[in-house]
Design an enzyme around this catalytic site. Sequence first.
Site, short mmCIF file in Angstrom:
data_model
loop_
_atom_site.label_atom_id
_atom_site.label_comp_id
_atom_site.label_asym_id
_atom_site.label_seq_id
_atom_site.Cartn_x
_atom_site.Cartn_y
_atom_site.Cartn_z
CD1 TRP A 60 -47.81 79.33 -40.55
CD2 TRP A 60 -48.26 81.40 -41.15
NE1 TRP A 60 -47.52 80.42 -39.28
CE2 TRP A 60 -47.66 81.55 -39.83
CE3 TRP A 60 -48.79 82.71 -41.60
CZ2 TRP A 60 -47.58 82.81 -39.21
CZ3 TRP A 60 -48.53 83.70 -40.89
CH2 TRP A 60 -48.00 83.72 -39.75
NE ARG A 73 -48.82 68.66 -55.28
CZ ARG A 73 -49.70 68.58 -54.36
NH1 ARG A 73 -50.19 67.51 -54.09
NH2 ARG A 73 -50.28 69.55 -53.95
CG ASP A 106 -46.47 73.60 -50.46
OD1 ASP A 106 -47.14 74.76 -50.79
OD2 ASP A 106 -47.00 72.60 -51.01
N GLY A 107 -46.74 75.76 -47.92
CA GLY A 107 -47.74 75.77 -46.71
C GLY A 107 -48.00 77.25 -46.35
CG ASN A 108 -45.49 80.31 -47.49
OD1 ASN A 108 -44.70 79.57 -46.82
ND2 ASN A 108 -44.51 81.07 -48.63
NE ARG A 147 -49.73 79.84 -56.03
CZ ARG A 147 -49.27 79.05 -55.06
NH1 ARG A 147 -49.17 80.08 -53.98
NH2 ARG A 147 -49.06 77.98 -54.75
CG LEU A 161 -25.56 78.47 -48.02
CD1 LEU A 161 -25.49 76.91 -48.12
CD2 LEU A 161 -26.47 79.01 -47.21
NE ARG A 201 -44.73 70.27 -51.68
CZ ARG A 201 -45.33 70.36 -53.00
NH1 ARG A 201 -44.75 69.73 -53.83
NH2 ARG A 201 -46.29 71.23 -53.12
CG HIS A 258 -46.73 84.29 -49.93
ND1 HIS A 258 -46.29 82.94 -50.15
CD2 HIS A 258 -47.65 84.52 -50.61
CE1 HIS A 258 -47.19 82.25 -50.91
NE2 HIS A 258 -48.08 83.38 -51.16
CD GLU A 292 -31.96 58.67 -49.43
OE1 GLU A 292 -33.31 58.49 -49.00
OE2 GLU A 292 -31.39 57.87 -50.03
CD1 TRP A 347 -45.28 82.08 -64.43
CD2 TRP A 347 -45.69 84.05 -63.68
NE1 TRP A 347 -43.86 82.81 -64.34
CE2 TRP A 347 -44.09 83.98 -63.83
CE3 TRP A 347 -46.06 85.45 -63.18
CZ2 TRP A 347 -43.20 84.94 -63.64
CZ3 TRP A 347 -45.24 86.40 -63.05
CH2 TRP A 347 -43.85 86.37 -63.13
C1 IPE Z 1 -44.40 74.27 -55.13
O1 IPE Z 1 -45.44 74.60 -54.50
C2 IPE Z 1 -43.84 75.78 -55.50
C3 IPE Z 1 -43.05 76.43 -54.60
C4 IPE Z 1 -43.08 76.18 -53.24
C5 IPE Z 1 -42.45 77.69 -55.09
P1 IPE Z 1 -47.12 74.75 -55.04
O2 IPE Z 1 -47.94 75.13 -53.92
O3 IPE Z 1 -47.06 75.40 -55.99
O4 IPE Z 1 -47.37 73.31 -55.77
P2 IPE Z 1 -48.47 72.35 -55.90
O5 IPE Z 1 -49.70 73.32 -56.65
O6 IPE Z 1 -49.38 72.32 -54.57
O7 IPE Z 1 -48.39 71.24 -56.61
C1 IPE Z 2 -45.66 78.05 -50.99
O1 IPE Z 2 -46.50 78.19 -50.31
C2 IPE Z 2 -44.93 79.35 -51.43
C3 IPE Z 2 -45.25 79.49 -53.11
C4 IPE Z 2 -45.64 78.49 -53.73
C5 IPE Z 2 -44.87 80.80 -53.65
P1 IPE Z 2 -48.15 78.27 -51.08
O2 IPE Z 2 -48.66 79.57 -51.37
O3 IPE Z 2 -48.21 77.31 -52.05
O4 IPE Z 2 -48.98 77.70 -49.79
P2 IPE Z 2 -50.31 76.72 -49.75
O5 IPE Z 2 -49.94 75.58 -50.49
O6 IPE Z 2 -51.34 77.55 -50.31
O7 IPE Z 2 -50.52 76.58 -48.29
MG MG Z 3 -48.62 75.17 -51.90
#
Ligand code: IPE
Ligand code: IPE
Ligand code: MG
Length: 242
Positions: free
Chosen positions: A21, A195, A16-18, A67, A127, A189, A33, A208, A65
């Site tokens: 970033w 979460r 998460d966090g793309n 998005r 793996l 995460r 991404h 864990e 979906w």
């Molecule tokens: C969870 O991240 C899904 C993936 C990393 C693919 P999200 O960014 O979609 O989750 P929420 O909306 O913050 O809970």
């Molecule tokens: C996680 O990064 C990748 C996917 C959910 C596909 P996000 O796109 O959710 O990045 P943030 O949470 O908006 O920073």
């Molecule tokens: Mg996210």
Amino acid sequence: MIDRNRVPEHVAIIMDGNGRWAKKRLLPRVAGHNAGMLAMKEIVKVSSTLGVKHLTVYAFSTENWKRTEDEISGIFKLLIKYVDSELDELNENNVKVRILGDYSVIPKAAIDRLEKSLKTTCNNTGLQFNIALNYGSRAEIVRAVNRINRDVKEGILPEDTEVTEELISRYLYTGEENGNIPDPDLIIRTSGEERLSNFLLWQSAYSEFAFTDVLWPDFTPTEYERLIEVYQNRDRRFGGRK
Ligand code: IPE
Ligand code: IPE
Ligand code: MG
């Protein structure tokens, strides 16, 4: 330093966090991404080196979906790019690719690449790299129950089948169809969110959890090893006592 003899057998990562970033750099979300894909490439490699048996990554959720079309199509284009550039190397490294989730509904070109990667790597013994794609844990559990029901009706399961934890586990994406993946030992995460977002609800009963503020594109093998070390310092009791 991590103990090489106690590496988690199954690590699952919510990458998460793309988006954040990219935002920090005033770039489009898809650039985030793309950077995230590069980070994933490295983590797959070190997982092999460390002797992790299963690496599961949350690549796209059933909720993603929601998005924009642009972002969604960008994500699947990157998936194609990843397979095209990495499949040979994954195969050389004896990595077996599996998909968790209903990928039948994603763009055709992405399905083709995925099926190619499944086929090419199916006999590999290193793996196991599980990509959770259009994955949602609630949908997975509902699907499992419906498939049990169907198999009872079709006589594949006996009429007096008793539903047990083992039976449900077998019918999940992580079950028989993907080689009965053990429950994740460690769930990571990134990006500071704490979460599950519908990831591996059933399977994480005794996992864990390790959270880091690092945004996924900035996640490095060093940070990965640090979190494995955190995991190694946990006391896993599974409800019992020492
Ligand atoms: C969870 O991240 C899904 C993936 C990393 C693919 P999200 O960014 O979609 O989750 P929420 O909306 O913050 O809970
Ligand atoms: C996680 O990064 C990748 C996917 C959910 C596909 P996000 O796109 O959710 O990045 P943030 O949470 O908006 O920073
Ligand atoms: Mg996210």
